[in-house]
Design a protein around this motif. Structure first.
Motif, PDB file in Angstrom:
ATOM      1  N   ALA A  21       1.600 -38.437  10.523  1.00  0.00           N
ATOM      2  CA  ALA A  21       0.312 -38.894  10.341  1.00  0.00           C
ATOM      3  C   ALA A  21      -0.816 -38.292  10.975  1.00  0.00           C
ATOM      4  N   ASN A  22      -1.893 -38.305  10.228  1.00  0.00           N
ATOM      5  CA  ASN A  22      -2.857 -37.346  10.946  1.00  0.00           C
ATOM      6  C   ASN A  22      -4.331 -37.943  10.912  1.00  0.00           C
ATOM      7  N   TYR A  23      -5.052 -38.216  12.004  1.00  0.00           N
ATOM      8  CA  TYR A  23      -6.354 -38.789  11.822  1.00  0.00           C
ATOM      9  C   TYR A  23      -7.527 -38.153  12.434  1.00  0.00           C
ATOM     10  N   ALA A  24      -8.699 -38.232  11.863  1.00  0.00           N
ATOM     11  CA  ALA A  24      -9.904 -37.619  12.427  1.00  0.00           C
ATOM     12  C   ALA A  24     -10.808 -38.563  12.438  1.00  0.00           C
ATOM     13  N   SER A  25     -11.969 -38.584  13.162  1.00  0.00           N
ATOM     14  CA  SER A  25     -13.009 -39.484  13.045  1.00  0.00           C
ATOM     15  C   SER A  25     -13.988 -38.789  12.226  1.00  0.00           C
ATOM     16  N   SER A  26     -15.111 -39.513  11.984  1.00  0.00           N
ATOM     17  CA  SER A  26     -16.182 -39.031  11.002  1.00  0.00           C
ATOM     18  C   SER A  26     -16.790 -37.802  11.843  1.00  0.00           C
ATOM     19  N   GLN A  27     -17.476 -36.562  11.081  1.00  0.00           N
ATOM     20  CA  GLN A  27     -17.820 -35.517  11.850  1.00  0.00           C
ATOM     21  C   GLN A  27     -19.123 -34.945  10.863  1.00  0.00           C
ATOM     22  N   TYR A  28     -19.814 -34.125  11.396  1.00  0.00           N
ATOM     23  CA  TYR A  28     -20.987 -33.436  10.707  1.00  0.00           C
ATOM     24  C   TYR A  28     -20.316 -32.247   9.903  1.00  0.00           C
ATOM     25  N   SER A  29     -20.951 -31.800   9.007  1.00  0.00           N
ATOM     26  CA  SER A  29     -20.198 -30.590   8.029  1.00  0.00           C
ATOM     27  C   SER A  29     -21.480 -29.813   7.832  1.00  0.00           C
ATOM     28  N   PHE A  30     -22.709 -30.081   8.229  1.00  0.00           N
ATOM     29  CA  PHE A  30     -23.898 -29.265   8.264  1.00  0.00           C
ATOM     30  C   PHE A  30     -24.470 -29.048   9.464  1.00  0.00           C
ATOM     31  N   GLN A  31     -24.951 -27.899   9.912  1.00  0.00           N
ATOM     32  CA  GLN A  31     -25.626 -27.673  11.361  1.00  0.00           C
ATOM     33  C   GLN A  31     -27.015 -28.445  11.342  1.00  0.00           C
ATOM     34  N   LEU A  32     -27.981 -28.775  10.181  1.00  0.00           N
ATOM     35  CA  LEU A  32     -28.925 -29.100  10.230  1.00  0.00           C
ATOM     36  C   LEU A  32     -29.129 -30.597   9.702  1.00  0.00           C
ATOM     37  N   GLU A  33     -28.001 -31.350   9.136  1.00  0.00           N
ATOM     38  CA  GLU A  33     -27.982 -32.482   8.888  1.00  0.00           C
ATOM     39  C   GLU A  33     -27.268 -33.282   9.652  1.00  0.00           C
ATOM     40  N   PRO A  34     -27.991 -34.680   9.834  1.00  0.00           N
ATOM     41  CA  PRO A  34     -27.349 -35.734  10.563  1.00  0.00           C
ATOM     42  C   PRO A  34     -26.224 -36.590   9.730  1.00  0.00           C
ATOM     43  N   THR A  35     -26.142 -36.295   8.415  1.00  0.00           N
ATOM     44  CA  THR A  35     -25.192 -36.852   7.807  1.00  0.00           C
ATOM     45  C   THR A  35     -23.685 -36.684   8.085  1.00  0.00           C
ATOM     46  N   LYS A  36     -22.921 -37.694   8.094  1.00  0.00           N
ATOM     47  CA  LYS A  36     -21.567 -37.447   8.441  1.00  0.00           C
ATOM     48  C   LYS A  36     -20.532 -37.481   7.641  1.00  0.00           C
ATOM     49  N   THR A  37     -19.168 -36.990   7.621  1.00  0.00           N
ATOM     50  CA  THR A  37     -18.045 -37.170   6.640  1.00  0.00           C
ATOM     51  C   THR A  37     -17.613 -38.410   6.762  1.00  0.00           C
ATOM     52  N   ASP A  38     -16.496 -38.705   5.936  1.00  0.00           N
ATOM     53  CA  ASP A  38     -15.698 -40.122   6.165  1.00  0.00           C
ATOM     54  C   ASP A  38     -14.545 -39.622   7.358  1.00  0.00           C
ATOM     55  N   PRO A  39     -14.206 -40.753   8.027  1.00  0.00           N
ATOM     56  CA  PRO A  39     -13.041 -40.593   8.766  1.00  0.00           C
ATOM     57  C   PRO A  39     -11.873 -40.051   7.905  1.00  0.00           C
ATOM     58  N   SER A  40     -10.801 -39.374   8.287  1.00  0.00           N
ATOM     59  CA  SER A  40      -9.830 -39.128   7.501  1.00  0.00           C
ATOM     60  C   SER A  40      -8.430 -39.583   8.097  1.00  0.00           C
ATOM     61  N   PHE A  41      -7.487 -39.892   7.076  1.00  0.00           N
ATOM     62  CA  PHE A  41      -6.328 -40.327   7.340  1.00  0.00           C
ATOM     63  C   PHE A  41      -5.270 -39.776   6.470  1.00  0.00           C
ATOM     64  N   VAL A  42      -4.485 -38.900   6.907  1.00  0.00           N
ATOM     65  CA  VAL A  42      -3.617 -38.389   5.613  1.00  0.00           C
ATOM     66  C   VAL A  42      -2.108 -38.396   6.315  1.00  0.00           C
ATOM     67  N   VAL A  43      -1.088 -38.834   5.441  1.00  0.00           N
ATOM     68  CA  VAL A  43       0.284 -39.178   5.752  1.00  0.00           C
ATOM     69  C   VAL A  43       1.158 -38.001   4.835  1.00  0.00           C
ATOM     70  N   ASN A  44       2.175 -37.051   5.381  1.00  0.00           N
ATOM     71  CA  ASN A  44       2.840 -36.420   4.634  1.00  0.00           C
ATOM     72  C   ASN A  44       4.288 -36.710   5.023  1.00  0.00           C
ATOM     73  N   GLY A  45       5.233 -36.345   4.116  1.00  0.00           N
ATOM     74  CA  GLY A  45       6.624 -36.643   4.107  1.00  0.00           C
ATOM     75  C   GLY A  45       7.502 -35.722   3.659  1.00  0.00           C
ATOM     76  N   ARG A  46       8.638 -35.753   3.937  1.00  0.00           N
ATOM     77  CA  ARG A  46       9.746 -34.811   3.385  1.00  0.00           C
ATOM     78  C   ARG A  46      11.234 -35.421   3.708  1.00  0.00           C
TER      79      ARG A  46
END
Length: 862
Positions: free
Chosen positions: A760-785
């Motif tokens: 399971a992998n998590y990251a809080s929201s973050q910026y994706s453009f150097q000039l914009e204060p808009t943030k992405t969503d937090p992410s949560f991804v689970v992988n399995g085998r």
């Protein structure tokens, strides 16, 4: 605010020092420990030893006093990692991987907050270098190619300027392939999955003859688009088809000499991630109409129900006279989709981009004495990219009747590089040393075009595809979307023969050369009986780069740049073996990212290098008889002369010359970007890792990274000298990953094992453009085998059957988001606001993470 910043820094330092003093088990950050258990799954003992080459020699990871994460073959397999883009889910919390813009043909890779924004050009570099068998890859294009037979991926964190050189101020990502064994062996895998996915690979080792061992690798990976394109004949989005091969030879003519040679070739066809409209007119401006009261449909916006013009470009005089702003309506054919789309609203031409990577490497090692080995790494590599990116469609441009839309971003890049490195690695008495010299040169060329591929009808309910056949003189209005046509005249032809038969309006063409010379050394002194290790190192670098931007907006230009720097990067490290299993260290190091020029500036705007100073403390420990490891590191990094990009979509119809004359604006409708050394950036962080093996076959692991950063505000050259806050992209404040691995021997199944993996992998929201204060969503991804592994078919053959899933719970999140089309564009002449353009207001657009994928595989090895 100043007190708050000081409090945060004090808290960071205090937490790190407390952890180091209160817990003797502390150790350096490394996701590598998640892999040791997998390699050691059936072992009744503890966690296995991990060998790395981060210091240009083979060392035990737990005794290597730098911060490293390692992903082994088993870890990559369990996560179904087929390319580096699969690491974008956050497998290593400090490592950030994202697409450049929406396209898969170039990746953005960052470590510890050193994340480039736009290095996808002929004369620009990133701050984290990617290596394959010790050879640096000069360009980010082609980084998403299929991985060959990877033995491990080492993620070296923090500046690596001494042993690895320039463009490693954030760290380095080093991939190591499996070498020929000299014994017969074969492994074959085949698999299928949803979205039409299929994959196959083969790895063949041949018996040595005349002291020569040969190994051959082949790989194939395919996935149909996850977002469909309604236009017949177009591919869709998030599609890939990768294939490649590699041949390796190891020659050992006599004891002490090992000569490794390899050649690889790979072709990656891919389409970008889909950019979709997630809201419309979020600031609630008045929505205009293209039909005035009592009139017929036209191209001018009017206040609804009136004959009063509004919106579009409003000059200062018009605003003073009372002209009101309003925005274009949403075309009826376009919808707002806050959730991931499966089918686009509008079909656009979208063919695959094609990346071809190839290279030859010679790696020689000669052990001239028990304490001295001489090495030579020689490499020729190249990459070519034909980029076809139509990810935006109508979701990134406003509607107007009978107007063209959907920017097809085309780029054709070729790069060739040569590198030569010599190393002397040895030990004597209480000293270990590395000495080396390095040379690197590259030549890169690129030209680009950005035609509009679609045409609205009069009311926005339908559209047509523009003809690819251009007649007459090529202009920005008629260039179509295909690269060549039989009947056209390009005004460039008279002076640039390269474009004689081109029916494109060439927005830019550039070429650049780079030459890098360096000498480096590392010396470690370990006084006998003290447990102390003192290391000092340094690298002297001479970096020279020059180039030319010779086409801008289909006109011949003569913009050139040249820069040359010399610098020295030192490193000091003090390590202490408190016990046999407890290792502490403190490190100071520097690194730099080379300067260059921005070919999107339309004048080859040049900029200087940026550099970073890093202070780091950490510790590593095995405890409970090697059944547990707890690792931690804390660091402070100060970056100087930070390279930041400022951009503008130019909507001004005219510009005013110094003499007061108004003339047509030659860059109207163009995307302009300038890079500046904008100031200093502060980055602080803590990284921790815990791995526990409570019983035989069961391994639990967790990693965490906290990153605090503060970027400067700087003068935006496009806004009349007004300061603007800058942001570091793709750097979450909190990121974490965890995994459960279980191996159960099945004695009734002829020696097979049942292997279970869940991460399971998590990251809080973050910026994706150097000039914009808009943030992405937090992410949560689970992988399995889940795998039934090592089923013995006979004395020489074993079979493994497995089921895998990525994004197991089909979690949806935005990893890239822009509000650039949600606000007006302000056009300045110097410090004077000339006009405000409301015609480009549409809404926020975004790229979503890939949906759930799953499949089954069967593999056999002999």
């Amino acid at each position: 605010m100043q007190n708050v910043s000081r409090f945060r820094l004090s808290l960071l330092a205090g937490a790190t020092l407390f952890a180091l003093s209160a817990m003797p088990a502390l150790a350096q950050d490394q996701t590598a420990t998640t892999t040791s258990a997998q390699a050691d799954g059936n072992d009744q003992g503890g966690l296995g030893e991990i060998i790395v080459t981060a210091q240009r020699r083979e060392t035990n990871l737990q005794q290597t006093p730098i911060s490293i994460s390692v992903l082994s073959t088993e870890a990559l397999q369990d996560r179904h990692v087929q390319s580096l883009f699969n690491l974008a889910d956050g497998t290593v919390p400090s490592l950030r991987v994202a697409t450049f813009e929406a396209r898969q043909s170039a990746l953005t890779i960052g470590i510890r907050g050193i994340v480039p924004y736009d290095q996808n050009q002929t004369a620009r570099d990133g701050g984290v270098s990617v290596y394959i068998d010790g050879v640096a890859l000069g360009k980010t294009q082609g980084l998403n190619a299929a991985l060959f037979d990877i033995e491990r991926i080492e993620v070296l964190k923090g500046p690596q300027g001494t042993l690895f050189g320039r463009n490693t101020e954030g760290g380095a990502l080093s991939m190591v392939t499996k070498a020929p064994t000299g014994e017969f062996g074969a492994r074959m895998t085949a698999g299928i999955g949803n979205y039409g996915s299929r994959n196959a690979d083969i790895h063949l080792d041949l018996p040595a003859f005349f002291n020569i061992a040969l190994k051959f690798d082949g790989v194939y990976q395919h996935q149909d688009p996850t977002v469909k394109d309604p236009l017949a004949g177009s591919v869709g989005w998030n599609y890939y088809d990768r294939k490649g091969g590699r041949a390796a030879a190891r020659w050992t003519p006599f004891e002490g000499l090992t000569a490794d040679f390899s050649y690889d070739y790979a072709k990656d066809e891919n389409t970008p991630q889909f950019s979709q409209l997630i809201n419309y007119n979020p600031n609630n401006y008045t929505v205009g109409t293209y039909t005035p009261a009592g009139g017929t449909i036209g191209t001018t916006l009017y206040l609804p129900g009136t004959a009063t013009a509004c919106g579009g470009t409003i000059t200062a005089a018009q605003a003073a006279a009372g002209r009101l702003p309003c925005v274009a309506p949403l075309a009826p054919a376009v919808g707002v989709h806050p959730e991931r789309q499966k089918v686009a609203d509008v079909g656009v031409p979208q063919q695959p981009s094609v990346d071809i990577t190839h290279g030859f490497t010679s790696n020689l090692k000669y052990k001239v004495a028990p304490g001295l080995e001489l090495r030579s790494i020689t490499a020729w590599r190249g990459v070519s990219t034909d980029q076809w990116d139509n990810s935006g469609g109508p979701e990134r441009s406003t509607y107007a009747p009978n107007a063209n839309f959907s920017r097809y971003s085309l780029s054709f890049l070729k790069q060739h590089q040569f590198s030569q490195e010599f190393q002397a690695v040895g030990s004597f008495d209480q000293f270990d040393f590395v000495l080396g010299a390095y040379y690197f040169t590259e030549h890169a060329t690129e030209y680009a075009a950005t035609p509009l591929s679609n045409l609205w009808n009069a009311d926005g309910t339908a559209y047509t595809i523009r003809s690819p056949i251009v007649t007459g003189t090529v202009t920005s209005a008629n260039s179509g979307y295909q690269p060549y046509a039989a009947s056209c005249v390009n005004t460039l032809a008279a002076t640039v023969p390269q474009f004689t038969n081109s029916c494109q309006f060439i927005t830019r063409a550039s070429k650049a050369w780079d030459h890098n010379y360096s000498a480096f050394g590392n010396l470690t002194f370990s006084p006998e009986g003290t447990g102390l290790h003192f290391t000092a190192g340094g690298r002297f670098t001479k970096d020279k780069r020059h180039g030319a931007l010779y086409v801008v907006n289909n006109a011949v230009q003569g913009f050139t740049f040249e820069n040359s720097i010399s610098r020295f990067d030192p490193m000091f490290n003090i390590a202490y073996d408190a016990t046999q299993d407890v290792h502490l260290y403190a490190k100071y190091s520097t690194g730099f990212r080379a300067g260059g020029a921005n070919d999107r500036s339309q004048s080859f705007n040049a900029f200087g290098p940026e550099s970073v100073k890093s202070y780091e403390i950490g510790a590593k420990m095995d405890f409970f008889d090697h059944h547990a490891r707890f690792n931690i590191a804390g660091y402070i990094m100060d970056r100087s002369n930070t390279q930041f990009d400022f951009d503008l979509f130019d909507t001004a119809a005219t510009i005013t010359l110094p003499n007061g004359t108004a003339v047509p604006n030659p860059t109207n409708g163009a995307h302009i970007e300038q890079t500046q050394n904008a100031g200093n950036t502060k980055i602080r962080g803590i990284e921790a890792d815990l791995t526990v093996k409570p019983t035989a076959g069961l391994t639990l692991s967790a990693s965490y990274a906290y990153t605090y950063w503060k970027a400067p505000s700087a003068v935006n050259p496009f806004t009349g000298g007004l300061p603007q806050q800058l942001y570091i992209v793709y750097t979450p404040k909190n990121a974490a990953s965890g995994a459960i691995d279980y191996v159960l021997p099945l004695t009734i199944a002829n020696g097979a094992n049942l292997r279970l993996h869940l991460d399971a992998n998590y990251a809080s929201s973050q910026y994706s453009f150097q000039l914009e204060p808009t943030k992405t969503d937090p992410s949560f991804v689970v992988n399995g085998r889940i795998a039934l592994a090592d089923i013995k078919m006979n004395d020489s053959a074993q079979v493994t059957l497995s089921l895998w899933a990525r994004n197991l719970f089909d979690n949806t999140y935005i990893y890239r988001r822009s509000n650039a089309n949600s606000s007006p564009v302000y056009n300045y002449n110097g410090a004077t606001l000339v006009s405000t353009n409301y015609g480009g207001i549409l809404g926020d657009y975004a790229n979503f993470n890939p949906p759930r994928t799953f499949g089954a595989e069967a593999s056999v090895k002999f």
